[in-house]
Write an enzyme that holds these catalytic residues in place. Structure first.
Site, PDB file in Angstrom:
ATOM      1  N   GLU A 252      27.737  31.164 -77.279  1.00 43.72           N
ATOM      2  CA  GLU A 252      27.091  31.486 -78.073  1.00 43.72           C
ATOM      3  C   GLU A 252      28.260  33.159 -78.435  1.00 43.72           C
ATOM      4  OE1 GLU A 252      23.446  32.958 -76.174  1.00 43.72           O
ATOM      5  OE2 GLU A 252      22.290  30.802 -76.381  1.00 43.72           O
ATOM      6  N   LYS A 254      28.876  36.826 -77.775  1.00 41.40           N
ATOM      7  CA  LYS A 254      28.400  37.782 -76.580  1.00 41.40           C
ATOM      8  C   LYS A 254      28.083  39.248 -77.858  1.00 41.40           C
ATOM      9  CE  LYS A 254      30.017  39.950 -72.531  1.00 41.40           C
ATOM     10  NZ  LYS A 254      28.948  41.178 -72.568  1.00 41.40           N
ATOM     11  N   ARG A 259      20.720  44.857 -74.259  1.00 41.64           N
ATOM     12  CA  ARG A 259      19.663  43.707 -73.358  1.00 41.64           C
ATOM     13  C   ARG A 259      18.018  44.267 -73.118  1.00 41.64           C
ATOM     14  NH1 ARG A 259      21.607  39.565 -69.133  1.00 41.64           N
ATOM     15  NH2 ARG A 259      19.941  37.925 -68.996  1.00 41.64           N
ATOM     16  N   ARG A 275      17.522  45.842 -69.090  1.00 38.46           N
ATOM     17  CA  ARG A 275      17.611  45.307 -67.664  1.00 38.46           C
ATOM     18  C   ARG A 275      17.672  46.188 -66.760  1.00 38.46           C
ATOM     19  NH1 ARG A 275      23.686  43.401 -68.556  1.00 38.46           N
ATOM     20  NH2 ARG A 275      24.194  44.292 -66.478  1.00 38.46           N
ATOM     21  N   GLU A 305      19.120  40.572 -77.074  1.00 44.59           N
ATOM     22  CA  GLU A 305      20.537  41.642 -77.451  1.00 44.59           C
ATOM     23  C   GLU A 305      19.829  42.495 -78.318  1.00 44.59           C
ATOM     24  OE1 GLU A 305      22.509  42.107 -74.417  1.00 44.59           O
ATOM     25  OE2 GLU A 305      24.169  43.300 -75.941  1.00 44.59           O
ATOM     26  N   PHE A 346      18.461  35.244 -76.782  1.00 41.57           N
ATOM     27  CA  PHE A 346      19.523  34.147 -76.825  1.00 41.57           C
ATOM     28  C   PHE A 346      18.197  33.132 -75.753  1.00 41.57           C
ATOM     29  CE2 PHE A 346      20.983  38.444 -74.774  1.00 41.57           C
ATOM     30  CZ  PHE A 346      20.415  37.827 -73.355  1.00 41.57           C
ATOM     31  N   ARG A 422      23.035  37.096 -60.242  1.00 36.08           N
ATOM     32  CA  ARG A 422      25.080  36.052 -60.956  1.00 36.08           C
ATOM     33  C   ARG A 422      24.997  34.782 -60.899  1.00 36.08           C
ATOM     34  NH1 ARG A 422      27.703  40.117 -62.997  1.00 36.08           N
ATOM     35  NH2 ARG A 422      26.368  41.695 -61.867  1.00 36.08           N
ATOM     36  N   LYS A 428      30.896  35.111 -68.991  1.00 35.40           N
ATOM     37  CA  LYS A 428      31.226  35.903 -70.126  1.00 35.40           C
ATOM     38  C   LYS A 428      32.424  35.464 -70.447  1.00 35.40           C
ATOM     39  CE  LYS A 428      30.828  39.794 -67.148  1.00 35.40           C
ATOM     40  NZ  LYS A 428      29.702  40.928 -66.650  1.00 35.40           N
TER      41      LYS A 428
HETATM   42  P1  AMP Z   1      28.384  42.157 -69.391  1.00 33.42           P
HETATM   43  O1  AMP Z   1      27.279  43.200 -69.527  1.00 33.42           O
HETATM   44  O2  AMP Z   1      29.761  41.993 -69.385  1.00 33.42           O
HETATM   45  O3  AMP Z   1      28.277  41.739 -67.620  1.00 33.42           O
HETATM   46  O4  AMP Z   1      27.731  40.691 -70.199  1.00 33.42           O
HETATM   47  C1  AMP Z   1      26.100  40.843 -69.880  1.00 33.42           C
HETATM   48  C2  AMP Z   1      25.194  41.122 -70.532  1.00 33.42           C
HETATM   49  O5  AMP Z   1      25.874  40.396 -72.673  1.00 33.42           O
HETATM   50  C3  AMP Z   1      24.294  40.787 -71.014  1.00 33.42           C
HETATM   51  O6  AMP Z   1      23.552  41.274 -69.810  1.00 33.42           O
HETATM   52  C4  AMP Z   1      23.053  40.797 -72.266  1.00 33.42           C
HETATM   53  O7  AMP Z   1      23.309  42.061 -71.914  1.00 33.42           O
HETATM   54  C5  AMP Z   1      25.094  40.272 -73.044  1.00 33.42           C
HETATM   55  N1  AMP Z   1      24.974  39.678 -73.916  1.00 33.42           N
HETATM   56  C6  AMP Z   1      25.854  39.196 -75.758  1.00 33.42           C
HETATM   57  N2  AMP Z   1      25.481  38.352 -76.037  1.00 33.42           N
HETATM   58  C7  AMP Z   1      24.927  37.298 -74.876  1.00 33.42           C
HETATM   59  C8  AMP Z   1      24.103  36.137 -75.111  1.00 33.42           C
HETATM   60  N3  AMP Z   1      24.898  35.258 -76.159  1.00 33.42           N
HETATM   61  N4  AMP Z   1      23.321  35.662 -74.238  1.00 33.42           N
HETATM   62  C9  AMP Z   1      23.508  36.772 -73.105  1.00 33.42           C
HETATM   63  N5  AMP Z   1      23.795  37.495 -72.815  1.00 33.42           N
HETATM   64  C10 AMP Z   1      24.063  38.385 -74.183  1.00 33.42           C
END
Ligand code: AMP
Length: 562
Positions: A252, A254, A259, A275, A305, A346, A422, A428
């Site tokens: 998907e 990102k 969030r 979050r 998101e 999502f 986690r 990601k």
């Molecule tokens: P990070 O902030 O780098 O740890 O990445 C995780 C975050 O990406 C999640 O907490 C979401 O806020 C965001 N995110 C964006 N798109 C998606 C998606 N398709 N699925 C899950 N998380 C997503």
């Protein structure tokens, strides 16, 4: 129960740095509060459950006034003592100790209940004329407190108890007290059960109570009450992503937004949480509107998101552009027009009275497709492909980046949802990844041209709820006023959070999360984490994240190649 009893526990906890010893002290005290499980909040240095974000709203200036009034001395004298002792808790202990010696005033016994009652009134007092009432509530406690008790009262109102009880230690103490595991295996099993229950409830009092009565499994998701979001580890590349989540997998976009967990209760009420479990329903009326008109379901919890876009060009904007909406209390309509958002849904973890956390992701995705009527620039499903082909994913990855998004998420189609964890059910994929989200725990006042501003910031990661410093950052912020990332804005924000002052250095309540980019990580004895970031630079202020979302020591060790 008398507050002095709790203070003895605080003292014992403060007297040791050993986690196991702390766990033992806590486990034994938990046995005495089985009938009043909410005392656990005070052990955490709080008066509400973790999911409850009401703030006591006591800055160190207010605490200084309360201490001064209670001790019958001027603020200047309190400030002098603060400069000398560096800790307002110790200041209260000292100045009230002197006063009580002189007047032998202290007679009544302070109960835990009284402390809870007074402190719980504080968040309700907002606006003009309430400051004096707030101070009055604290003074009332200080009057019937012993000097030692006064120290802990002040530390609690400032949100800095300093007894070193993180969520990991509390969890282990609950396991010890309620299950008395006989071996390491039992300990691990119960630890996991308690942790899972906590991640659903985010309330240690409830978890403790249910653990004691053997009802941990009865802790259920409930729309309207925030739940911890599932977190995702990084994958190095597309192959690595497949290796972790399996083949075929869903990929998907990102999205580069923030969030939101959107809850619809059975009575139709919609609530939105970040979050960090903060409620932001009032800040985003359009999200309420979109889900009310585009989602067919009686009750749900959606994971999504919120992504910013330019209303003229319809191009997606980055997170920083919309982040200011999260804290905005006024002028909401104007903000809505200036910084519109699209909701990319999502996941779904609750639907029409049933929890879906054990339902495979593939099924959950089918359900959101069924119940959401998509409308671009209002509410859509996260853009997704399902494939086992690396080349296809790489093409999609490029598309996401061209669309101004951060990268991709790779997701297992058969995995459940794990609140708070986690786990590798999804990963990601981002191009430049030399950054961590860290919390600011201290800062230093600038000199010369920058006098009056805080210009250097101590940042920390976490280890099972304990915060460990990993560096000092002084670049990335603007000299100019305006915008979130200016020295002035940061100084204003941190000023409210000061808990200790030592010369030009201050310590602050750990509430402000920033993204820190760095060149590499080195081992270092200078910082409590044992690591230092080289050439760190603040790139973002993460309004949507709290201390529970920051990088862990484990992640830093992994990145450092340990
Ligand atoms: P990070 O902030 O780098 O740890 O990445 C995780 C975050 O990406 C999640 O907490 C979401 O806020 C965001 N995110 C964006 N798109 C998606 C998606 N398709 N699925 C899950 N998380 C997503």
């Amino acid at each position: 129960m008398e507050y002095s009893k709790l203070c003895e526990v605080y003292h014992a906890l403060e007297s040791t740095t050993k986690g196991l010893e702390k766990t033992r002290i806590l486990a034994s005290f938990l046995g005495e509060i089985r009938d009043e499980p909410e005392v656990i909040y005070l052990l955490q240095g709080n008066v509400f459950a973790d999911y409850d974000h009401r703030e006591l709203g006591i800055s160190h200036q207010l605490a200084i006034r309360a201490i001064g009034k209670a001790a019958g001395i001027g603020d200047a004298e309190v400030i002098d003592a603060f400069k000398e002792l560096g800790d307002l808790g110790k200041v209260a202990e000292s100045v009230l100790g002197k006063k009580k010696q002189q007047t032998a005033l202290f007679t009544s016994k302070l109960s835990i209940e009284k402390v809870m009652t007074n402190l719980r009134k504080l968040p309700m007092l907002e606006g003009k004329g309430t400051v004096e009432i707030k101070i009055g509530l604290i003074i009332e406690l200080l009057h019937s407190a012993s000097p030692k008790e006064a120290k802990y009262i002040i530390r609690t109102v400032l949100g800095d108890l300093k007894v070193g009880v993180g969520s990991g230690i509390l969890r282990d103490a609950i396991v010890e007290n309620c299950f008395k595991p006989q071996n390491l295996e039992g300990k691990k099993k119960y630890s996991q059960e308690v942790q899972e229950a906590y991640d659903k409830a985010t309330d240690f009092a409830e978890v403790f109570e249910k653990a004691c009565s053997g009802d941990l499994k009865k802790i259920k998701l409930k729309p309207g009450k925030p739940v911890k979001v599932m977190l995702f580890p990084k994958a190095k590349n597309v192959e690595d992503a497949f290796r972790i989540v399996g083949r075929p997998a869903a990929f998907e976009y990102k999205y580069d937004g923030f969030r939101v967990m959107i809850n619809k209760e059975k009575n139709g009420k919609v609530k939105i949480f970040t979050r960090r479990l903060e409620e932001v329903t009032n800040q985003f009326p359009e999200i309420v509107e979109y889900v009310e008109s585009h989602v067919t379901s009686e009750s749900f919890i959606l994971d999504a998101e919120a992504v910013g876009f330019n209303s003229e060009t319809k191009k997606y904007t980055d997170f920083q552009a919309i982040s200011q909406r999260i804290r905005r209390k006024y002028g909401i309509e104007k903000m809505q027009k200036a910084f519109p958002i699209e909701l990319a849904v999502f996941d779904i973890i609750y639907f029409d009275g049933k929890s879906l956390i054990d339902t495979p992701f593939g099924e959950r995705r089918k359900l959101i497709k069924k119940i959401i009527r998509e409308e671009p620039f209002k509410i859509v499903l996260a853009k997704q492909i399902i494939t086992e082909d690396v080349a296809e994913v790489e093409k999609f990855y490029e598309m996401a980046l061209n669309d101004n998004q951060e990268g991709l998420m790779g997701k297992s189609l058969i995995a459940p949802y794990k609140p708070g964890a986690r786990v590798g059910y999804a990963v990601k994929l981002k191009p430049e990844d030399n950054d961590f989200d860290l919390v600011i725990t201290g800062a230093e006042w600038g000199t010369g041209k920058r006098a009056g501003w805080l210009t250097s910031f101590n940042v920390s990661c976490s280890n099972d709820g304990e915060l460990l410093e990993i560096g000092k950052v002084s670049t990335g912020l603007k000299e100019l006023e305006g915008g979130d990332l200016s020295f002035k804005e940061m100084t204003d924000r941190l000023n409210e959070l000061i808990i200790e002052e030592h010369g030009r250095n201050i310590r602050v309540r750990p509430e402000i999360v920033v993204t820190v980019q760095y060149q590499n990580i080195q081992k270092s004895p200078t910082y409590s984490s044992g690591y230092a970031l080289r050439f760190p630079r603040i790139t973002r202020l993460r309004e949507d994240r709290g201390v529970g979302d920051i990088a862990t020591l484990g992640e830093i060790e992994k990145e450092a190649g340990e």
